[in-house]
Write a protein that holds these residues in place. Structure first.
Motif, PDB file in Angstrom:
ATOM      1  N   VAL A 163       0.852  -1.203   0.000  1.00 16.12           N
ATOM      2  CA  VAL A 163       0.000   0.000   0.000  1.00 16.12           C
ATOM      3  C   VAL A 163       0.888   1.254   0.000  1.00 16.12           C
ATOM      4  O   VAL A 163       0.658   2.206  -0.763  1.00 16.12           O
ATOM      5  CB  VAL A 163      -0.956  -0.012   1.227  1.00 16.12           C
ATOM      6  CG1 VAL A 163      -1.695   1.318   1.357  1.00 16.12           C
ATOM      7  CG2 VAL A 163      -1.944  -1.166   1.103  1.00 16.12           C
ATOM      8  N   LEU A 164       1.922   1.246   0.838  1.00 17.60           N
ATOM      9  CA  LEU A 164       2.805   2.426   0.919  1.00 17.60           C
ATOM     10  C   LEU A 164       3.501   2.688  -0.425  1.00 17.60           C
ATOM     11  O   LEU A 164       3.620   3.836  -0.866  1.00 17.60           O
ATOM     12  CB  LEU A 164       3.860   2.237   2.021  1.00 17.60           C
ATOM     13  CG  LEU A 164       3.333   2.270   3.466  1.00 17.60           C
ATOM     14  CD1 LEU A 164       4.454   1.977   4.451  1.00 17.60           C
ATOM     15  CD2 LEU A 164       2.703   3.632   3.768  1.00 17.60           C
ATOM     16  N   VAL A 165       3.955   1.592  -1.081  1.00 19.00           N
ATOM     17  CA  VAL A 165       4.633   1.761  -2.380  1.00 19.00           C
ATOM     18  C   VAL A 165       3.642   2.343  -3.394  1.00 19.00           C
ATOM     19  O   VAL A 165       3.963   3.274  -4.141  1.00 19.00           O
ATOM     20  CB  VAL A 165       5.216   0.408  -2.871  1.00 19.00           C
ATOM     21  CG1 VAL A 165       5.690   0.505  -4.309  1.00 19.00           C
ATOM     22  CG2 VAL A 165       6.385  -0.027  -1.980  1.00 19.00           C
ATOM     23  N   CYS A 166       2.401   1.816  -3.394  1.00 15.60           N
ATOM     24  CA  CYS A 166       1.385   2.346  -4.328  1.00 15.60           C
ATOM     25  C   CYS A 166       1.131   3.825  -4.047  1.00 15.60           C
ATOM     26  O   CYS A 166       0.998   4.632  -4.987  1.00 15.60           O
ATOM     27  CB  CYS A 166       0.080   1.556  -4.196  1.00 15.60           C
ATOM     28  SG  CYS A 166       0.248  -0.122  -4.794  1.00 15.60           S
ATOM     29  N   MET A 167       1.086   4.194  -2.757  1.00 18.17           N
ATOM     30  CA  MET A 167       0.850   5.604  -2.422  1.00 18.17           C
ATOM     31  C   MET A 167       1.999   6.476  -2.928  1.00 18.17           C
ATOM     32  O   MET A 167       1.783   7.577  -3.454  1.00 18.17           O
ATOM     33  CB  MET A 167       0.690   5.767  -0.897  1.00 18.17           C
ATOM     34  CG  MET A 167      -0.714   5.360  -0.428  1.00 18.17           C
ATOM     35  SD  MET A 167      -0.828   5.105   1.342  1.00 18.17           S
ATOM     36  CE  MET A 167      -0.361   6.663   1.992  1.00 18.17           C
ATOM     37  N   CYS A 168       3.226   5.954  -2.785  1.00 13.66           N
ATOM     38  CA  CYS A 168       4.403   6.719  -3.263  1.00 13.66           C
ATOM     39  C   CYS A 168       4.280   6.951  -4.778  1.00 13.66           C
ATOM     40  O   CYS A 168       4.568   8.047  -5.269  1.00 13.66           O
ATOM     41  CB  CYS A 168       5.693   5.960  -2.977  1.00 13.66           C
ATOM     42  SG  CYS A 168       6.103   5.926  -1.249  1.00 13.66           S
ATOM     43  N   VAL A 171       1.538   9.610  -5.505  1.00 13.38           N
ATOM     44  CA  VAL A 171       1.900  11.017  -5.250  1.00 13.38           C
ATOM     45  C   VAL A 171       3.082  11.449  -6.126  1.00 13.38           C
ATOM     46  O   VAL A 171       3.588  12.558  -6.002  1.00 13.38           O
ATOM     47  CB  VAL A 171       2.211  11.302  -3.753  1.00 13.38           C
ATOM     48  CG1 VAL A 171       1.015  11.003  -2.881  1.00 13.38           C
ATOM     49  CG2 VAL A 171       3.435  10.525  -3.271  1.00 13.38           C
ATOM     50  N   GLY A 172       3.518  10.558  -7.002  1.00  9.79           N
ATOM     51  CA  GLY A 172       4.523  10.932  -8.002  1.00  9.79           C
ATOM     52  C   GLY A 172       5.971  10.820  -7.546  1.00  9.79           C
ATOM     53  O   GLY A 172       6.875  11.398  -8.165  1.00  9.79           O
ATOM     54  N   LEU A 173       6.228  10.047  -6.483  1.00 10.72           N
ATOM     55  CA  LEU A 173       7.636   9.857  -6.071  1.00 10.72           C
ATOM     56  C   LEU A 173       8.356   9.028  -7.152  1.00 10.72           C
ATOM     57  O   LEU A 173       7.847   7.991  -7.582  1.00 10.72           O
ATOM     58  CB  LEU A 173       7.714   9.120  -4.734  1.00 10.72           C
ATOM     59  CG  LEU A 173       7.560   9.945  -3.462  1.00 10.72           C
ATOM     60  CD1 LEU A 173       7.823   9.081  -2.241  1.00 10.72           C
ATOM     61  CD2 LEU A 173       8.512  11.135  -3.455  1.00 10.72           C
TER      62      LEU A 173
END
Ligand SMILES: NC(=O)C1=CN([C@@H]2O[C@H](COP(=O)(O)OP(=O)(O)OC[C@H]3O[C@@H](n4cnc5c(N)ncnc54)[C@H](OP(=O)(O)O)[C@@H]3O)[C@@H](O)[C@H]2O)C=CC1
Ligand SMILES: CC(C)=CCC[C@@H](C)[C@H]1CC=C2C3=C(CC[C@@]21C)[C@@]1(C)CC[C@H](O)C(C)(C)[C@@H]1CC3
Length: 470
Positions: A163-168, A171-173
């Motif tokens: 989930v954290l990787v998908c969020m990154c 948000v365009g990281l």
């Protein structure tokens, strides 16, 4: 069931040991020659727990991995091997035979961003480990008769990480840029492994005698630092070896694979079938390990081996930075698979996974509850330790069916890279050596544990890993 009578005479010693140490699993370590102090002998005889660190450590006289010289070579050359493999992987030629090797300049070895990323990564996984979710399981009985408790929340940690990787990404990281930081990230992980191993070695001198691994006390600093002196080092309830075995390295491996996939998309516009297969296969393997996290509590690494450089480096550097070399290789050396070869590779991975999972589950189920409907009709050999050995089902096919399945999967992970280079086959080659060596270690331990019953098993199931070949 094969009767134990004929075998019994061969393991009188084991029976004596079992009587001397009620509820204790001495047998797991009995392949090591031990010299116990008189104080320890008396405590064992009376069944007391060895609480004090005043007593002298059990002294190990048998060494593995080539002894002191072997250990020293591994400590020096394995970190260099990781840097070499990564450098070859990103080089245009991708050849391990090129001389001089395409090593990065000194200035590329260190990057403060890598230090930041590794710090965030470890902190996140320590927090996830400490989250009070999932059940708590007990490990095997220790020498002092106690059992440690372990949180079974590795699968939750994997899900949160995804989930954290998908969020990154959302948000365009620019996660694909981590591809260019592979070498400094690996250097930083090597630093963590060395610092952790030094800490582990130092703190082991304050550990009580019963907390030391029986194989890690030769008195030679290099060897003991490498193999690990303390069996289950903990800071409070935080178990360092268990944490490292399954969390930062294993999950880091699949996250780095995803980075390779993103890099490929950045370079070529879309992911290749080869890259998707490597990512999917290895994600399945890691998900399986974390889904079945409890099973790791009975592996050789947790039960028998001390926590030292070998496992710290293996878990934190070797696994994340070499197990995914195929994906890293595909970024700079794209390979197109025909639909039929893709299907054949999927089939091979499927067969490998089936053999791996079914055989591991069968043994785990049998060890947990031999009367369970799925295993109670299997043929067994009784041993003088009270435990039985399976001699039909998967464990009657070869002596290590789980290794066979693992090896088939390893091959399936390399094949998507084609046959132009040897580098993507590094994992399957290394893994064959590791499993043959591991099989020999396990064989020694089982022979010591089960004596004549093990000989009967070997004559009933003559092949170790590959039927009719090995
Ligand atoms: N990807 C990687 O890098 C690695 C993966 N692995 C995988 O990890 C998994 C676990 O491997 P590992 O810990 O080496 O060992 P195993 O899971 O093969 O366990 C070996 C133990 O199983 C028990 N056993 C052996 N034969 C029998 C039998 N016939 N009936 C019942 N019990 C038996 C014995 O312990 P006891 O009798 O005390 O129960 C023996 O010590 C494997 O699937 C392996 O492929 C391992 C190393 C590295
Ligand atoms: C070269 C070197 C320093 C080797 C150290 C060996 C380690 C890399 C491996 C020893 C046993 C391992 C296991 C797994 C990963 C590799 C190491 C740490 C494992 C976690 C992989 C996933 C499997 O499903 C597993 C949980 C059964 C397995 C346990 C053993």
């Amino acid at each position: 069931m094969i009767g134990p009578a004929s075998a019994r005479a061969g393991y009188q010693g084991h029976q004596r040991q079992r009587h001397r140490v009620p509820h204790a699993h001495w047998t797991d370590d009995s392949c090591c020659k031990l010299i116990l102090t008189g104080a320890e002998e008396r405590m064992i005889k009376s069944g007391n727990r060895m609480k004090s660190s005043k007593h002298k450590s059990p002294h190990t006289t048998d060494t593995e991995f080539g002894g002191v010289i072997g250990a020293a070579c591994i400590i020096v050359f394995l970190p260099l091997t990781v840097l070499f493999l990564l450098s070859v992987c990103v080089s245009e030629e991708g050849s391990v035979f090129r001389w001089p090797p395409p090593l990065p300049p000194h200035s590329d070895l260190y990057d403060p961003r890598a230090v930041f990323i590794i710090t965030v990564w470890f902190s996140t996984h320590i927090l996830l480990y400490l989250l009070p979710v999932g059940k708590v399981s007990e490990g095997l009985v220790l020498r002092d008769g106690s059992r440690l408790k372990y949180p079974i929340n590795g699968f939750h940690a994997l899900c949160v990480t995804i989930v954290l990787v998908c969020m990154c990404v959302c948000v365009g990281l620019p996660l694909a840029h981590l591809y260019d930081l592979m070498v400094p990230l690996a250097v930083c992980a090597v630093g963590v492994a060395f610092l952790l191993s030094l800490y582990l070695y130092a703190r082991s001198f304050w550990a009580p005698v019963h907390a030391l691994a029986l194989g890690g006390n030769t008195g030679n600093a290099v060897y003991d630092f490498f193999i690990g002196r303390e069996l289950n080092p903990r800071i409070g309830l935080f178990d360092l070896k268990y944490f490292c075995e399954l969390r930062p390295g294993l999950i880091g491996w699949v996250v780095l694979n995803a980075v390779m996939l993103m890099k490929e998309v950045e370079l070529h516009g879309s992911p290749s079938v080869s890259m998707l297969l490597v990512n999917a296969f290895q994600l399945l393997y890691v998900t399986d390990a974390l889904w079945n996290e409890e099973a790791v509590l009975s592996t050789m690494d947790i039960v028998h081996d001390g926590f030292g450089f070998m496992l710290a480096f293996g878990d934190l550097v070797w696994v994340p930075f070499t197990y995914g070399l195929q994906a890293a290789f595909l970024v700079s050396h794209p390979h197109t698979l025909t639909p039929s070869s893709a299907l054949a590779i999927i089939l091979l991975n499927g067969i490998g996974y089936y053999v791996f999972r079914k055989s591991n589950s069968q043994k785990n189920q049998f060890r947990r509850d031999p009367t369970h409907t799925s295993v109670r009709n299997l043929e067994t050999i009784a041993t003088a330790t009270g435990k039985q050995l399976l001699v039909s089902g998967w464990w009657g096919f070869v002596r290590h069916p789980n290794y066979l399945g693992d090896l088939l999967m390893a091959l399936a992970w390399s094949l998507p890279c084609g046959f132009s280079h040897i580098l993507p086959y590094f994992y399957v080659l290394y893994f064959s050596v590791l499993l043959v060596h591991r099989e020999a270690r396990d064989e020694r331990q089982c022979r010591a544990k089960y004596g004549a019953a093990w000989q009967v098993y070997c004559s009933r199931v003559p092949y170790r890993i590959i039927p009719y070949i090995y």
